[in-house]
Scaffold this motif. Structure first.
Motif, PDB file in Angstrom:
ATOM      1  N   ASN A 135       0.922  -1.187   0.060  1.00  0.00           N
ATOM      2  CA  ASN A 135      -0.058  -0.115  -0.068  1.00  0.00           C
ATOM      3  C   ASN A 135       0.846   1.261   0.008  1.00  0.00           C
ATOM      4  O   ASN A 135       1.879   1.293   0.610  1.00  0.00           O
ATOM      5  CB  ASN A 135      -1.004   0.017   1.428  1.00  0.00           C
ATOM      6  N   ALA A 136       0.265   2.402  -0.714  1.00  0.00           N
ATOM      7  CA  ALA A 136       0.977   3.539  -0.571  1.00  0.00           C
ATOM      8  C   ALA A 136       0.992   4.362   0.886  1.00  0.00           C
ATOM      9  O   ALA A 136       0.188   4.067   1.673  1.00  0.00           O
ATOM     10  CB  ALA A 136       0.221   4.636  -1.534  1.00  0.00           C
ATOM     11  N   VAL A 137       2.326   4.780   1.000  1.00  0.00           N
ATOM     12  CA  VAL A 137       2.343   5.497   2.407  1.00  0.00           C
ATOM     13  C   VAL A 137       2.286   7.036   2.281  1.00  0.00           C
ATOM     14  O   VAL A 137       2.609   7.312   1.102  1.00  0.00           O
ATOM     15  CB  VAL A 137       3.848   5.149   2.952  1.00  0.00           C
ATOM     16  N   PRO A 138       1.660   7.836   3.165  1.00  0.00           N
ATOM     17  CA  PRO A 138       1.214   7.131   4.455  1.00  0.00           C
ATOM     18  C   PRO A 138      -0.169   6.285   4.483  1.00  0.00           C
ATOM     19  O   PRO A 138      -0.986   6.625   3.437  1.00  0.00           O
ATOM     20  CB  PRO A 138       0.785   8.406   5.436  1.00  0.00           C
ATOM     21  N   PHE A 139      -0.413   5.442   5.222  1.00  0.00           N
ATOM     22  CA  PHE A 139      -1.300   4.608   4.893  1.00  0.00           C
ATOM     23  C   PHE A 139      -2.834   5.054   5.366  1.00  0.00           C
ATOM     24  O   PHE A 139      -2.979   5.650   6.481  1.00  0.00           O
ATOM     25  CB  PHE A 139      -1.389   3.244   5.864  1.00  0.00           C
TER      26      PHE A 139
END
Ligand code: NAD
Length: 318
Positions: A135-139
């Motif tokens: 998943n892309a950060v920030p979550f």
């Protein structure tokens, strides 16, 4: 308000119970005092609460349906704060069935009792581990959590799904709080903040998994407790909410912080990253700010100093 706190003798649960008592709520604490880590530490965690007139502690297992039925029959709980769990990613790889039975089965038992006995709101501990590696950060809470990378994380995804089911079918208000690496006084002895502090203080070599570039969003216990209490008060229909600090620090810098607090250099031994470990955790806390008025205030430097003060008082003396 009368609150059932499960995992009440653990790190987070004992702080939540203390905070509820301090503001005038009644607390029934449930914990099985298992030996995942030294039960003597758990008894120390509940020592102060046990002297409080509005606290009642029960030693029991969330997998015990008969015990839970009796407890809810007489309990008249307004809220349930369910933080009991087998925690720890690495051990879950060795004992997946234990994690499934406690974290999934235990949660199901509690949801069932909560809906039968008209509990207003069910707040439970989820985890940043649900976000996995892709998943892309920030979550953000709307990310896909369908690809967990440890049995522990998979049980947390399952808890969220069960809570949604109980909300949908029975209208039970449920809020899942995704905690991000919580640390502070009473901190878990299997977690990096505790272990690194211990190893540095004792001059013991520190095993660093990976090259030191992995990043964690470390959240101080008082910030987490304020988020948990806000979620209990908010009584939201169904939400999943990140409770992190909203900032990350790399492992190398985290070790530097502990060295400075303890006043000693670490002897670092590098090892391969462990399967199931995430390279980064980073919370987007916008939703927590909007829905709960959550405002994490404690920096890693301040928090680790407070942890070290506690460690010297409570652990160093043993
Ligand atoms: P902890 O191990 O200190 O506390 C959990 C407590 O639950 C323990 O006292 C344990 O004895 C109790 N428990 C376990 N199995 C039980 C059972 N079958 N019946 C009754 N009690 C049982 O862990 P913690 O760090 O305080 O974690 C609390 C919750 O927060 C857990 O759900 C954990 O998965 C979650 N969480 C913690 C962190 C963190 O950084 N500490 C991060 C993400 C999520």
């Amino acid at each position: 308000m009368r609150v059932l706190v499960t995992g009440a003798a653990g790190f987070i649960g004992s702080h939540v119970a203390d905070a509820l008592l301090a503001r005038g709520d009644e607390v029934v604490g449930l914990d099985d005092f298992n030996d995942y880590y030294d039960p003597a530490r758990k008894w120390a965690n509940v020592r102060a609460a046990q002297t409080h007139p509005h606290y009642h502690l029960i030693q029991g297992d969330v997998r015990n349906e008969i015990l839970l039925a009796e407890l809810f029959e007489t309990g008249s709980f307004d809220r349930v704060c369910h933080v009991a769990a087998m925690a720890g990613v690495r051990y879950s790889i060795e004992r997946p069935r234990l994690y499934e039975s406690v974290n999934v089965g235990g949660t199901l038992n509690l949801l069932e009792q909560a809906r039968r006995h008209d509990v207003t709101s069910f707040v439970f501990a989820s985890s940043s581990s649900v976000y996995g590696v892709n998943n892309a950060v920030p979550f953000r809470e709307d990310a896909d959590v369908g690809r967990p990378i440890s049995p522990y994380a998979a049980t947390k995804v399952a808890k969220e799904a069960l809570a949604h089911t109980y909300h949908h079918l029975h209208g039970l208000h449920c809020t899942g709080l995704r905690f991000f690496t919580v640390y502070g006084p009473r901190g878990r002895p299997d977690m990096a903040p505790y272990l690194f502090t211990k190893w540095i203080a004792e001059g013991h070599p520190l095993t660093q998994f990976g090259d030191g570039t992995s990043r964690r969003d470390y959240t101080f216990i008082s910030d987490v407790v304020s988020g948990v209490l806000a979620a209990l008060d908010a009584d939201l229909p169904y939400e999943l909410i990140n409770l992190g600090r909203g900032e990350t620090i790399c492992l190398t810098d985290f070790i530097r912080v502990i060295e400075s607090v303890v006043g000693r250099r670490a002897v670092i031994v590098e090892a391969q990253p462990k399967p199931g470990d995430m390279p980064i955790t980073h919370a987007d806390v916008t939703k927590a700010r909007d829905l709960l008025g959550y405002d994490p205030a404690v920096s890693v430097e301040e928090g680790m100093q407070e942890f070290w003060d506690w460690y010297q008082r409570e652990v160093g003396k043993r």
